[in-house]
Design a protein around this motif. Structure first.
Motif, PDB file in Angstrom:
ATOM      1  N   ASN A   1     -46.341 -14.002 -36.599  1.00  0.00           N
ATOM      2  CA  ASN A   1     -45.553 -15.065 -37.246  1.00  0.00           C
ATOM      3  C   ASN A   1     -45.538 -16.343 -36.429  1.00  0.00           C
ATOM      4  O   ASN A   1     -45.613 -17.443 -36.980  1.00  0.00           O
ATOM      5  N   ILE A   2     -45.431 -16.204 -35.122  1.00  0.00           N
ATOM      6  CA  ILE A   2     -45.406 -17.376 -34.247  1.00  0.00           C
ATOM      7  C   ILE A   2     -46.709 -18.152 -34.383  1.00  0.00           C
ATOM      8  O   ILE A   2     -46.701 -19.379 -34.543  1.00  0.00           O
ATOM      9  N   LEU A   3     -47.821 -17.451 -34.339  1.00  0.00           N
ATOM     10  CA  LEU A   3     -49.128 -18.118 -34.474  1.00  0.00           C
ATOM     11  C   LEU A   3     -49.272 -18.767 -35.844  1.00  0.00           C
ATOM     12  O   LEU A   3     -49.781 -19.888 -35.961  1.00  0.00           O
ATOM     13  N   LYS A   4     -48.790 -18.095 -36.887  1.00  0.00           N
ATOM     14  CA  LYS A   4     -48.843 -18.643 -38.244  1.00  0.00           C
ATOM     15  C   LYS A   4     -47.980 -19.899 -38.343  1.00  0.00           C
ATOM     16  O   LYS A   4     -48.414 -20.928 -38.881  1.00  0.00           O
ATOM     17  N   ASN A   5     -46.773 -19.851 -37.811  1.00  0.00           N
ATOM     18  CA  ASN A   5     -45.867 -20.988 -37.895  1.00  0.00           C
ATOM     19  C   ASN A   5     -46.377 -22.186 -37.104  1.00  0.00           C
ATOM     20  O   ASN A   5     -46.267 -23.332 -37.554  1.00  0.00           O
ATOM     21  N   ALA A   6     -46.950 -21.938 -35.946  1.00  0.00           N
ATOM     22  CA  ALA A   6     -47.531 -23.024 -35.161  1.00  0.00           C
ATOM     23  C   ALA A   6     -48.708 -23.653 -35.916  1.00  0.00           C
ATOM     24  O   ALA A   6     -48.870 -24.875 -35.923  1.00  0.00           O
TER      25      ALA A   6
END
Length: 172
Positions: free
Chosen positions: A124-129
């Motif tokens: 999720n962090i990679l997607k949101n970034a």
């Protein structure tokens, strides 16, 4: 005082936390604005939670709008595992090129990442970034927190490839 994570070194894990903060609360946006208005010469602002996740603030995007009206330089530190796609796209559009937003990455796999960043999803962090970067401002950072458990991983090709998507890298 809201946070979705359970980071190992966070004050939220201390028994005294519940004594000092028995209930979670948000400050009203007008209270924050009134306080910030006292600082007429302010040029920079850091939205960094020492016991909370800034992006969980209910009026976060409205706060960004106010800060932008003052033309302050914004620095945000986030665990990056909050909100929906629309939020991250809109935040990317609102942030200025001179602003910075740090997403904490603690390993190239979910298992390594969550040793410290407990209850957060690396995916999720990679997607949101990535959603934030659609604004094209190059103000995103992978904040890589080095511990003894992830030291070798930080030197691996897998980790270097993972963080290569970010516009900037900050090793700490």
């Amino acid at each position: 005082t809201y946070c979705n994570a359970a980071c190992q070194l966070c004050y939220r894990n201390y028994t005294s936390f519940k004594e000092h903060y028995p209930i979670n609360k948000f400050r009203e946006l007008n209270d924050i604005i009134n306080q910030l208005n006292l600082f007429k010469n302010l040029t920079h602002i850091k939205l960094v939670g020492t016991i909370s996740e800034p992006t969980l603030y209910k009026d976060f995007l409205k706060l960004i709008d106010y800060i932008n009206e003052r033309d302050l330089i914004i620095e945000i530190c986030t665990n990056g595992d909050t909100r929906d796609d629309k939020f991250w796209i809109e935040l990317g559009q609102k942030l200025k090129e001179k602003d910075s937003i740090y997403f904490t990455i603690c390993g190239s796999t979910q298992e390594l990442h969550e040793i410290y960043r407990t209850k957060t999803s690396l995916k999720n962090i990679l997607k949101n970034a990535k959603l934030l970067r659609t604004a094209g401002k190059k103000n995103d950072y992978a904040q890589c927190i080095r511990f003894s458990y992830n030291d070798d991983d930080f030197e691996s090709d897998k980790f270097k490839e993972l963080i290569s998507e970010f516009s900037n890298i900050y090793m700490t």
